[in-house]
Design a protein around this motif. Structure first.
Motif, mmCIF file in Angstrom:
data_model
loop_
_atom_site.group_PDB
_atom_site.id
_atom_site.type_symbol
_atom_site.label_atom_id
_atom_site.label_comp_id
_atom_site.label_asym_id
_atom_site.label_seq_id
_atom_site.Cartn_x
_atom_site.Cartn_y
_atom_site.Cartn_z
ATOM 1 N N GLY A 102 0.809 -1.224 -0.131
ATOM 2 C CA GLY A 102 0.052 -0.185 -0.204
ATOM 3 C C GLY A 102 0.762 1.167 -0.168
ATOM 4 O O GLY A 102 0.048 2.379 0.154
ATOM 5 N N GLN A 111 -10.162 -0.492 0.512
ATOM 6 C CA GLN A 111 -8.606 -0.805 0.511
ATOM 7 C C GLN A 111 -8.403 -2.140 1.092
ATOM 8 O O GLN A 111 -8.860 -1.966 2.325
ATOM 9 N N ASP A 139 -5.606 -4.718 2.404
ATOM 10 C CA ASP A 139 -3.860 -4.839 2.119
ATOM 11 C C ASP A 139 -3.524 -6.334 2.302
ATOM 12 O O ASP A 139 -4.102 -7.001 3.103
#
Length: 517
Positions: free
Chosen positions: A465, A509, A511
């Protein structure tokens, strides 16, 4: 072996005598002809549905009336698999004055469940059975034993019912059959044929759970089951090994739920329940657990009574297969308007079943709700190689305090395709990625805003990220597809930015969404 009594009942062993002066003494006789000392009997008043318990051989004070009695008579049986036999017994009795009832396990008939299993399968067999009082709020007695060591005393009263689950656990495949019948029949023998079973393949992947010790079982969930007599019977785990693995199981037709329990030295730390399947004879079914990529669930923030509220208990979990598998995590959440902080939340999900952001809003305008979740469980370090280590979910939306509704916006569901059982892609290969959008009300009943997607951007990171690269995505209805060019090693993180035609946006998002082999 008696395994369950439902619901919790009231013990009257120390209760004072009732004014009416009625009592009931229940004597239970084991299969060896000896009176059972200390056995627990369950008693239900058939008018009030009041529940009681009593000890075998001891009088219990009761109001005069008609009662149902339900019990499991355990008899020592050296040399058997469990060292005892179980005999399920029921009766209805009128209590008036000093009443007595005897239940004799020697009158029990073996519960015989048969299946023409393949020759040479080396199967281990187990049976779970219940005697139930469906009209009595689900009162039942459940016994678990080996076939041939579990009996029931016939009782033609339709107040009661009998259910069973028998398993044949083999090295290559497993068989499970289940049923429910009214009364406790005089000949509890039921034959099944392999040709009339359903087939299911269940896959358990690794990487998302905190440990790979993943036990798997199937439980019946009959669609029409008064008193839940046949629901959630348990005949043992038919797989208990390290993920990844796949297994095939054959079941009698009906509604079944697959479940996993993930174990570590700290106990049961994970697992989930797949969506129930109504399986038909001769049909094939497929389910999976632990598939990448775990991220936020389906619920959006709500605007309600002048407040913005958002449940924070489903930020890292299995949104793809609907198994209810979730991770424990620490979380941080903020709510801002025009850059001004209105609310800050820092919590953890372990020991906190419903973390939430809840803040009043005074005026209409654009609000920003940002969340970060990082895996965390006290005393259980996150193992190296664990997937979906953290998730970020940011909303930008317009809200009015006088308008109750779901917050505008969309959530993305990522499905990397073609991964191996460890949720890994091949070095340097392309991994197809499916992205579907959804908006859930969380059972609030609030209206879902009418909105359309203006743009969806898919981004990929191969350095945890630190940097992101946009990749091409193709739309088909409410789904998008993209191809991720995988690195030589490490992990791939996934992200979407979704903007609707009114300017509301969601930035999501995950990860380390999947790994590289």
């Amino acid at each position: 072996m008696t395994t369950a009594l439902l619901p919790l009942v009231y013990s009257l062993s120390a209760a004072p005598a009732m004014a009416a002066g009625s009592s009931l003494t229940i004597t239970t006789i084991g299969r060896n002809g000896k009176a059972v000392s200390g056995g627990q009997e369950n008693i239900v008043n058939l008018s009030s549905w009041q529940n009681y318990t009593a000890q075998s051989g001891h009088a219990v004070s009761l109001p005069a009336g008609h009662y149902a009695v339900i019990t499991d008579i355990e008899t020592p049986a050296p040399g058997t698999a469990w060292g005892m036999t179980d005999t399920l017994g029921t009766a209805t009795v009128k209590v008036s004055g000093s009443s007595r009832l005897t239940l004799d396990a020697r009158k029990g008939k073996p519960v015989k469940i048969s299946l023409n299993t393949p020759a040479g399968g080396g199967f281990q067999t187990r049976i779970d059975a219940r005697a139930c009082l469906p009209g009595g709020g689900g009162v039942n007695v459940e016994a678990f034993n080996s076939p041939g060591d579990l009996y029931e005393i016939p009782d033609s009263s339709r107040d009661f019912s009998l259910s069973w689950l028998q398993s044949w656990l083999g090295s290559n495949s497993d068989y499970l059959v289940s049923g429910v019948v009214p009364t406790l029949p005089s000949n509890p023998s039921y034959a099944y044929s392999r040709a009339k079973l359903a087939y299911e393949y269940i896959r358990v992947d690794k990487g998302e759970e905190m440990t790979n010790n993943d036990a798997l079982t199937l439980q019946p969930e009959p669609a029409n089951d008064p008193g839940l007599c046949g629901t959630d019977l348990w005949a043992g785990e038919f797989q208990n090994q390290s993920a990844p693995y796949g297994t095939e199981v054959f079941t009698s037709p009906g509604r079944w739920t697959a479940r996993t329990d993930v174990m570590s030295d700290a106990g049961d730390i994970g697992g989930g329940f797949a969506q129930p399947l109504t399986m038909q004879a001769g049909k094939t079914y497929y389910q999976s657990f632990g598939r990448a990529a775990w991220g936020p669930g389906e619920n959006l923030p709500t605007v309600w009574n002048g407040r913005i509220q958002f449940a924070l208990n489903d930020l890292i979990g299995d949104a793809n297969e609907g198994t209810g598998e979730t991770a424990d995590y620490k979380l941080w959440a903020t709510l801002r308007r025009n850059g001004k902080l209105l609310k800050y939340v820092a919590q953890q999900t372990y020991g906190n079943s419903y973390p939430e952001l809840d803040a009043p809003i005074g005026s209409a305008g654009w609000y920003d709700l940002a969340t970060v979740a990082q895996r965390y469980r006290p005393g259980q370090p996150v193992p190296v190689g664990t997937l979906s280590t953290s998730a970020v979910l940011d909303f930008h939306f317009y809200a009015r305090p006088d308008q109750d509704q779901l917050a505008p916006g969309f959530l993305a569901r990522f499905t990397p395709l073609g991964l191996n059982g460890a949720n890994q892609g091949a070095p340097g290969a392309n991994t197809p990625l499916s992205i579907t959008l959804f908006r859930g009300s969380g059972g609030t009943g609030l209206s879902v805003p009418s909105e359309n997607v203006k743009s969806l951007t898919v981004l990929v990171s191969t350095n945890g990220g630190k940097s992101w690269k946009a990749i091409a995505a193709k739309r088909s209805g409410n789904a998008w597809s993209a191809d991720v060019h995988d690195p030589a090693g490490g992990f791939v993180s996934l992200r979407t930015v979704i903007v609707d035609t009114s300017g509301n946006s969601t930035d999501e998002q995950i990860d380390n969404a999947y790994g590289i082999s």
